[in-house]
Design a protein around this motif. Structure first.
Motif, short mmCIF file in Angstrom:
data_model
loop_
_atom_site.label_atom_id
_atom_site.label_comp_id
_atom_site.label_asym_id
_atom_site.label_seq_id
_atom_site.Cartn_x
_atom_site.Cartn_y
_atom_site.Cartn_z
N VAL A 25 -16.86 -30.52 0.23
CA VAL A 25 -18.18 -30.25 0.80
C VAL A 25 -18.57 -31.49 1.60
O VAL A 25 -18.92 -32.53 1.03
N ASN A 26 -18.47 -31.38 2.89
CA ASN A 26 -18.67 -32.48 3.81
C ASN A 26 -20.12 -32.46 4.31
O ASN A 26 -21.04 -32.24 3.54
N SER A 27 -20.33 -32.65 5.59
CA SER A 27 -21.66 -32.68 6.20
C SER A 27 -21.47 -32.69 7.70
O SER A 27 -20.42 -33.09 8.21
N GLU A 28 -22.51 -32.27 8.42
CA GLU A 28 -22.49 -32.47 9.87
C GLU A 28 -22.23 -33.92 10.22
O GLU A 28 -21.66 -34.23 11.27
N ALA A 29 -22.64 -34.82 9.32
CA ALA A 29 -22.42 -36.25 9.56
C ALA A 29 -20.95 -36.61 9.54
O ALA A 29 -20.58 -37.70 9.99
N GLY A 30 -20.09 -35.72 9.03
CA GLY A 30 -18.66 -35.95 9.07
C GLY A 30 -18.04 -35.57 10.41
O GLY A 30 -16.84 -35.77 10.61
N ILE A 87 -23.99 -22.48 0.84
CA ILE A 87 -22.78 -23.30 0.93
C ILE A 87 -21.76 -22.84 -0.10
O ILE A 87 -20.55 -22.84 0.16
N ALA A 88 -22.23 -22.42 -1.27
CA ALA A 88 -21.31 -21.88 -2.27
C ALA A 88 -20.57 -20.66 -1.73
O ALA A 88 -19.39 -20.45 -2.04
N ALA A 89 -21.24 -19.85 -0.92
CA ALA A 89 -20.59 -18.69 -0.32
C ALA A 89 -19.48 -19.12 0.62
O ALA A 89 -18.41 -18.47 0.70
N CYS A 90 -19.69 -20.21 1.35
CA CYS A 90 -18.65 -20.73 2.25
C CYS A 90 -17.46 -21.25 1.44
O CYS A 90 -16.30 -21.03 1.81
N VAL A 91 -17.75 -21.96 0.37
CA VAL A 91 -16.68 -22.47 -0.49
C VAL A 91 -15.87 -21.32 -1.08
O VAL A 91 -14.64 -21.35 -1.10
N TRP A 92 -16.58 -20.29 -1.54
CA TRP A 92 -15.90 -19.13 -2.11
C TRP A 92 -15.00 -18.46 -1.07
O TRP A 92 -13.87 -18.05 -1.39
#
Length: 241
Positions: free
Chosen positions: A142-147, A217-222
């Motif tokens: 789980v990154n960030s736009e900052a990545g 975000i959990a939905a994206c991870v799933w």
């Protein structure tokens, strides 16, 4: 024919925010989940939210992921507890209020990297041998736009840690494909989590209401984990609408 083994995921930062939401998402799907975090009470609260039907498939492991020896012990305990590991979700993250270059202390800089980057690396390093032996698995960072692009809002330490996490994800895909291991960086925009309270000026309730929620975000991870093994989402950018 024996029943299929219960798939197992380790989730860091499972005591709150995105880590808690990921834990609940996997638990609802019937997975076994190893919850990793600093505070045993917060992990226990997450397990309680999963409900009694799921609780038997969940186990809490209090651990400072900045300590590589502690991570090695925790992953070994989790593998002993579940008998297998299929996925790792690195959801632990932190930031500091005094984050601008003009005021960023060395202590805060190293503290941020210890969790956001080094902690994730320690977990990846500990999990990879198990995934290789099983013939595959998925790692989601789980990154960030900052990545992807630094900003004054995120601060220097956070941006450095998240750019490093982007490189770690890319390296996993470059080196571990032959072992059936895939990795995904999820790059969220603003999420309404407790991390917002560490901003120099925390956003007001009306601004938080327009942000994404941890469940988004959990939905994206799933999605990244549940795809057929032949496919990989290497990078996923998600922003508030």
């Amino acid at each position: 024919m024996p029943p299929a083994p219960t798939p197992t995921v380790l989730v860091t930062g499972a005591g709150s925010g995105v880590g808690r939401a990921c834990t609940l998402r996997f638990a609802a799907a019937g997975w076994a989940v190893g919850l990793i975090g600093r505070r045993a009470d917060a992990l226990a609260a997450t397990i309680a939210l999963a409900g009694p039907d799921a609780a038997a498939r969940l186990a809490a492991f209090a651990c400072d992921i900045g300590d590589p020896a502690a991570v090695d012990r925790t992953v070994a305990r989790a593998h002993e507890r579940f008998g297998r590991l299929d996925a790792l979700v690195n959801a632990a993250g932190t930031n500091i209020p005094r984050r601008a270059l003009a005021e960023l202390s060395l202590e805060d800089y190293h503290t941020t990297l210890a969790t956001n980057l080094h902690g994730a690396f320690h977990c990846v390093r500990a999990v990879l041998p198990h995934l290789r032996r099983q013939g595959g698995g998925t790692i989601v960072n789980v990154n960030s736009e900052a990545g992807l692009r630094a900003s004054a809002k995120s601060g220097a330490a956070y941006a450095v840690s998240k750019f490093g996490l982007t490189g770690l994800t890319q390296t996993i895909n470059a080196e571990e494909r032959s072992h059936g291991i895939r990795a995904c960086s999820v790059f969220p925009g603003d999420i309404d989590t407790p991390l917002l309270d560490k901003r120099p000026t925390p956003p007001p309730p009306e601004a938080r209401a327009r942000m994404m929620q941890p469940e988004d975000i959990a939905a994206c991870v799933w999605l990244a984990v549940s795809l057929p093994p032949r496919a990989v989402i290497e990078e996923l950018l998600v922003r508030p609408l």
